[in-house]
Design an enzyme around this catalytic site. Structure first.
Site, PDB file in Angstrom:
ATOM      1  N   LYS A   1      39.732   8.441  18.147  1.00  0.00           N
ATOM      2  CA  LYS A   1      38.237   9.436  18.659  1.00  0.00           C
ATOM      3  C   LYS A   1      37.661   9.800  17.489  1.00  0.00           C
ATOM      4  CE  LYS A   1      41.933  12.934  18.875  1.00  0.00           C
ATOM      5  NZ  LYS A   1      42.916  13.262  19.857  1.00  0.00           N
TER       6      LYS A   1
ATOM      7  N   LYS B   1      43.864   8.436   5.839  1.00  0.00           N
ATOM      8  CA  LYS B   1      42.968   9.606   5.875  1.00  0.00           C
ATOM      9  C   LYS B   1      42.423   9.982   4.417  1.00  0.00           C
ATOM     10  CE  LYS B   1      44.471  11.615  10.220  1.00  0.00           C
ATOM     11  NZ  LYS B   1      44.929  12.976  10.868  1.00  0.00           N
TER      12      LYS B   1
ATOM     13  N   LYS C   1      42.953   0.679  15.232  1.00  0.00           N
ATOM     14  CA  LYS C   1      43.231   1.259  16.479  1.00  0.00           C
ATOM     15  C   LYS C   1      42.270   2.019  17.198  1.00  0.00           C
ATOM     16  CE  LYS C   1      44.976   5.701  15.004  1.00  0.00           C
ATOM     17  NZ  LYS C   1      46.060   6.398  14.773  1.00  0.00           N
TER      18      LYS C   1
END
Ligand code: TYM
Length: 335
Positions: free
Chosen positions: A204, A119, A201
């Protein structure tokens, strides 16, 4: 007459971030287990809205997302007569225990978290302290309810392991305060991959909308997205190393139909990828069609949804405050 003693059911806890839609990865990796496990365990589920603000949210959209996610999870089958399902920010003990646990987690162990590394790569302009200490909030979520099992996809395993370490460290200092939770990760579907880059993976936050399926996508979109899914040139429906694209479609089909690898290979022997992709789309649609219908029924009933989330926050607060009080007493706070 001697009173019969029944064993106490184990406690399951899990949560999902209500940031935007819910993907097929969330559903197959976690939510479908939440629904099945309600029959056997005392289940507590949350919408982790405090976690979502580690990435900047637009206020109006955030409120809409949280309410939609609450309705969508009920539509998926969360049974409010059997379990507790609340919005994390409504139960203040989460933020308070998270702060406390920050003081029992080490900088080094937080810095090793893969999700933090990923992130902070993707949001270089906002590597905030919340993003770093995110696992302490997740540990608070889990430990407040003395949870035994945590149904999650593979990507959250590291966070549950860190929760165990924090809990053991705390118990080592103050005695048995926390239960030590076990991750519950199913063999199939624990990591559903992107349809466009099967080495990553399904997520969204992927800007390429063809890479992921939302459980609110219509049938046409689902057929198209599976039709465009990246596979390989061999066109044999068989699971094998190095063929991430077809392996991913096979595990999605297996989760959606309950068929095992041998059955799937036999069913599609001699048939090409086109036929198989259409069958995967159909199987997924048959799973989510009723979820969409139920969602449409409840999303406009705002008074019903409000009644549910308020009552459930109260139930969760009662349990959470109890644990928090014990923790604070052990540490030495005047309570
Ligand atoms: P989140 O919101 O990213 O995902 C919710 C659940 O879906 C699983 N999942 C997947 N499973 C298989 N394949 C995928 N592609 C996939 N993508 C997501 C996740 O593993 C997760 O189980 N930090 C958590 C939310 C959370 C939590 C908790 C979970 C907050 N507190 C306490 C468990 C216990 C998260 O961001 O999940």
């Amino acid at each position: 007459m001697e009173e019969k003693q029944y064993p106490k059911p184990k406690t399951m806890f899990s949560a999902i971030q209500p940031s935007g839609t819910i993907t097929l990865g969330n559903y197959l990796g976690a939510l479908r287990h939440w629904i099945n496990l309600q029959k056997e365990y005392f289940c507590i589920f949350a919408l982790a809205d405090l976690h979502t603000i580690t990435v900047r949210q637009e206020p109006l959209k955030m409120r809409k997302n949280v309410l939609e996610a609450y309705a969508l999870l009920i539509a998926c089958g969360i049974d409010l007569d059997k379990c507790i399902f609340f919005i994390q920010s409504h139960v203040k003990a989460h933020s308070e225990l998270a702060w406390i646990l920050n003081c029992y987690a080490q900088f080094g162990e937080l810095a090793r978290m893969t999700q933090f590394k990923d992130k902070s790569q993707n949001h270089k302009d906002n590597i905030n302290a919340g993003l770093f200490s995110y696992p302490c909030l997740m540990a608070a979520d889990i430990l407040l309810y003395k949870s035994d099992f945590i149904p999650i996809g593979a990507d959250q395993k590291q966070h549950v392991e860190l929760t165990r370490n924090i809990a053991e460290r705390f118990n080592g200092i103050y005695g048995e305060v926390f239960s030590i939770p076990e991750p519950y990760i199913a063999k199939t579907g624990a990591k559903i991959m992107s349809l466009q880059d099967p080495s990553k993976k399904m997520s969204k936050s992927d800007k390429n909308k063809n890479a992921w399926i939302s459980i609110l996508d219509n049938k046409d979109a689902i057929i198209k997205k599976f039709g465009r899914a990246i596979t390989d040139s061999e066109a044999i429906v068989r699971s094998r190393e190095g063929k991430d694209g077809i392996n991913n479609l096979i595990s999605i089909y297996s989760c959606a139909t309950g068929k095992n690898l041998d059955e799937i290979e036999e069913e599609f022997s001699g048939k090409g990828y086109g036929t198989f992709k259409a069958a995967v789309a159909e199987a997924v649609w048959s799973h989510i069609e009723h979820i969409q219908n139920r969602f449409k029924e409840i999303i406009d009933d705002k008074p019903y949804l409000e009644k549910c989330y308020r009552e459930n926050a109260e139930k969760a607060s009662y349990l959470a405050e109890n644990t928090l009080k014990k923790v604070k007493k052990k540490i030495g706070f005047i309570i």
